[in-house]
Design an enzyme around this catalytic site. Structure first.
Site, short mmCIF file in Angstrom:
data_model
loop_
_atom_site.label_atom_id
_atom_site.label_comp_id
_atom_site.label_asym_id
_atom_site.label_seq_id
_atom_site.Cartn_x
_atom_site.Cartn_y
_atom_site.Cartn_z
N ASP A 321 0.85 -1.19 0.00
CA ASP A 321 0.00 0.00 0.00
C ASP A 321 0.89 1.25 0.00
O ASP A 321 2.08 1.19 0.31
CB ASP A 321 -0.88 -0.03 1.25
CG ASP A 321 -2.17 0.75 1.09
OD1 ASP A 321 -2.29 1.49 0.10
OD2 ASP A 321 -3.04 0.62 1.96
N GLU A 324 2.98 6.88 -2.54
CA GLU A 324 2.80 8.18 -3.22
C GLU A 324 3.37 9.30 -2.34
O GLU A 324 2.78 10.37 -2.25
CB GLU A 324 1.31 8.43 -3.46
CG GLU A 324 0.56 7.28 -4.10
CD GLU A 324 -0.08 6.32 -3.11
OE1 GLU A 324 -0.96 5.54 -3.50
OE2 GLU A 324 0.29 6.36 -1.91
N ASP A 383 -8.75 3.03 -2.93
CA ASP A 383 -9.83 3.17 -1.95
C ASP A 383 -11.08 3.77 -2.58
O ASP A 383 -11.03 4.85 -3.18
CB ASP A 383 -9.38 4.08 -0.80
CG ASP A 383 -8.15 3.53 -0.10
OD1 ASP A 383 -7.96 2.30 -0.12
OD2 ASP A 383 -7.38 4.32 0.48
#
Length: 662
Positions: A321, A324, A383
């Site tokens: 996950d 960024e 998400d």
């Protein structure tokens, strides 16, 4: 394919493609390169995972990897400065820096002056294959990765994990993958929560036998993994690329502090231009944390040595996950890259490092990436909230990712965040996921991911079919959802054979109609249908409580997968959809491989095993056709058929039956 390097001088070029001509005008403005492309086109596809529109014509696209919690709209975790048009023109800007594409009547691209431009021409299949070849072949996930996945953030103990095995057995649901997010100490992200041990310093790594689990909610992780494997389930653990800055409300984790100190001392983390460790700025996820520099071989060695024991005890992969985290340009990496260059590339360096560490027979599941994303084994759409518009958004993202060469992709069924999905949204999302490369349900933490920003479900918000049935007092819903999970296992032979083709031929597994039928003008504008591999056309239901929808069938002959009803293509049909069905059509001249029980029916239970078939069946459509089937069991043969019957050429290890429909 043609590579062009521009100088600072104003330049005009012509490029012939597919019977058309593109005029390229190059110039500079304030040390930025401006490329103006004049060409005939009605649609532009690609650019990574695009949630706002499948066709980017009329859009202003900032090509930038960004973290956006839900409602992504024009933002994306997974970007690429690559597009192709419906007229057979493709373009890739070879740069890691931010680029801007303005898809107007002319295409105006802002990019670094030293960027290289690669031009393509041909069919979408040709252009995408050539683009993928620039970065190397796709990484094939193991066969078990194509079965149903289950995940919920609140599974934070070994007891809860083993309860899932019990529930799968109780409700007779197949699953091949279980994802754990809340397993670690939430500091190092490589040590099970509650484990006792003596912290180590420097590059020294802990072994499994260095841990005491007597007071841990994970009483015996190795035994737990053995139980999962014995039940046909594989385990994926959540990861995040940070040396975490713990909050004031968290007890200090001594091992994490040691790791942070060593990362600073040995410069294993990303640096600022002042030679100081870069910290994620305030207001962002994991603010104050440092991030590992995966361009540094020593960083990779130390980082993964501390996670090696997890593979040693049988962990089957990681969910990577985040990534960024580059928010400044004044940064420096070991390979000489700057923050401006790594804004996009960091996430890909992160997943590439994990892919290399895992090697064969493991899986990586990632949400962020940049050019060459197809070399990351599997991507998911990030998400989303449990809202109907989010389902439409995620389908656009999947189609755009496919047109950027991403073969293996999935999403969280009916969203993982916010209030619980309606039964109908969950139903339609499950149906869609059944025909995507990855089929997974997932749930945010109980009470919500960001309670202060958005409402969430109270109590247990797990998005399992049985919990949805409890929430809505609808026990029959479990039986309905079981059909789609069983169907997923029925389709596994076709899915894996298709996946092998994707890797060998540089092709996406989801294929928009514009990819397969570029010569049909009507197909180029379809944003809510796709082919899964060569054979199955899927038209998901995107409206609440939909009982029918319009479906464009391209030229040819098509057969309803569930009824075998024959339809002529080249037209739009009105498909009636009972609750337990959706429009899926088998393409004439093609076929699918199925694993069925003795009833030979779709949705029949065959368990979750992937090492053999109960009954290998082939459904062949049309008067004539060809189907190649290959797998990991030694089968590699071709079936051909005509009015006289069918024949096989090649090697078959497993017995099989054939059914022809016309």
């Amino acid at each position: 394919m043609k590579r062009i390097t521009f100088s600072k001088e104003k330049t005009f070029l012509d490029f012939s493609f597919c019977g058309h001509r593109a005029q390229l005008q190059w110039g500079t403005e304030n040390d930025v390169g401006i490329l103006i492309v004049s060409l005939p086109y009605d649609a532009a596809y690609g650019m990574g995972e695009k949630y706002n529109s499948f066709n980017q014509k009329g859009h202003y696209v900032a090509n930038c990897v960004e973290e956006q919690f839900c409602h992504q709209e024009d933002k994306t975790y997974c970007s690429a400065p690559f597009f192709l048009t419906n007229t057979g023109f493709g373009l890739y800007v070879e740069t890691n820096c931010k680029t801007i594409f303005d898809f107007g009547e002319k295409i105006v691209i802002s990019m670094p002056i030293d960027a290289v431009v690669v031009l393509f021409d041909g069919t979408p299949e040709t252009i995408i294959s050539e683009y993928m070849s620039l970065f190397g072949p796709a990484k094939l996930p193991p066969k078990w990765a194509f079965g149903p996945w289950i995940s919920a953030n609140h599974w934070d103990t070994q007891e809860k994990v083993e309860e899932q095995i019990s529930k799968l057995n109780r409700y007779h649901f197949p699953a091949t993958m279980l994802v754990l997010e809340a397993w670690s100490d939430e500091a190092t992200f490589y040590i099970f929560n509650g484990a006792k041990y003596t912290p180590v310093h420097g590059s020294e790594a802990l072994d499994y036998f260095d841990f005491d689990f007597s007071d841990s909610p994970w009483s015996n992780p190795r035994s737990m993994i053995e139980n999962l494997h014995n039940s046909g389930l594989h385990l994926v653990l959540w990861q995040i690329p940070v040396y975490k800055k713990q909050g004031l409300d968290e007890p200090i984790n001594a091992q994490n502090e040691n790791d942070r100190a060593f990362a600073v001392e040995d410069r294993l983390c990303v640096q600022t231009d002042r030679g100081l460790p870069y910290e994620i700025p305030k207001g962002h996820w994991f603010s104050g944390s440092m991030i590992p520099d995966f361009t540094n071989s020593e960083t990779r060695r130390v980082w993964f040595s501390k996670r090696q024991y997890l593979l040693d005890i049988g962990v089957d992969g990681f969910k990577t996950d985040g990534g960024e985290f580059i928010y400044r340009t004044d940064l420096h990496f070991k390979d000489g890259s700057t923050g401006a260059q790594m804004k996009n590339r960091y996430s890909q360096s992160y997943t590439t490092a994990y892919t290399e560490f895992l090697g064969e027979n493991h899986v990586l599941f990632s949400r962020a990436g940049y050019t060459g994303q197809h070399t990351t084994p599997i991507l998911w759409a990030g998400d989303q909230q449990s809202e109907n518009n989010e389902l439409k958004s995620v389908l656009r993202a999947g189609l755009s990712a496919a047109m950027t060469g991403v073969p293996f992709w999935g999403f969280d069924i009916a969203g993982f965040s916010g209030p619980m999905p309606t039964l109908d949204l969950y139903r339609r999302a499950t149906q869609l996921a059944c025909f995507c490369p990855v089929m997974q349900w997932h749930s945010e933490p109980d009470g919500g991911q960001f309670r202060e920003l958005m409402p969430s479900a109270s109590g247990n918000n797990e998005r399992s079919p049985w919990n949805l049935a409890v929430v809505y007092k609808s026990p029959d819903f479990i039986d309905e959802m079981r059909f789609w999970h069983n169907l997923r296992m029925n389709l596994l032979p076709y899915l894996f054979s298709t996946a092998l083709d994707c890797v060998q031929q540089n092709r996406p597994m989801i294929r928009p109609l514009a990819y397969v039928f570029p010569d049909e003008q009507a197909a180029s504008g379809i944003e809510d249908e796709f082919l899964l591999g060569e054979s199955l056309l899927v038209a998901p239901l995107l409206e609440e409580n939909a009982q029918c929808r319009s479906v464009y069938l391209p030229n040819g002959v098509w057969y309803n997968l569930f009824t075998n009803e024959k339809k002529l293509g080249g037209q739009t049909v009105n498909a009636i959809c009972p609750t337990h069905s959706l429009p899926v059509y088998l393409r004439a001249g093609h076929g699918i491989a199925l694993n069925l029980d003795d009833s030979q029916k779709l949705g029949s239970s065959v368990g979750n095993g992937v090492d053999s078939y109960h009954n290998l069946n082939f459904l062949l459509a049309g008067e004539t056709g060809t189907l190649r089937f290959h797998d990991d069991l030694g089968n590699d043969f071709t079936l051909t058929w005509n009015a006289s019957g069918w024949k096989k050429s090649g090697r078959s290890i497993c017995p099989f039956t054939v059914r022809m429909i016309d």
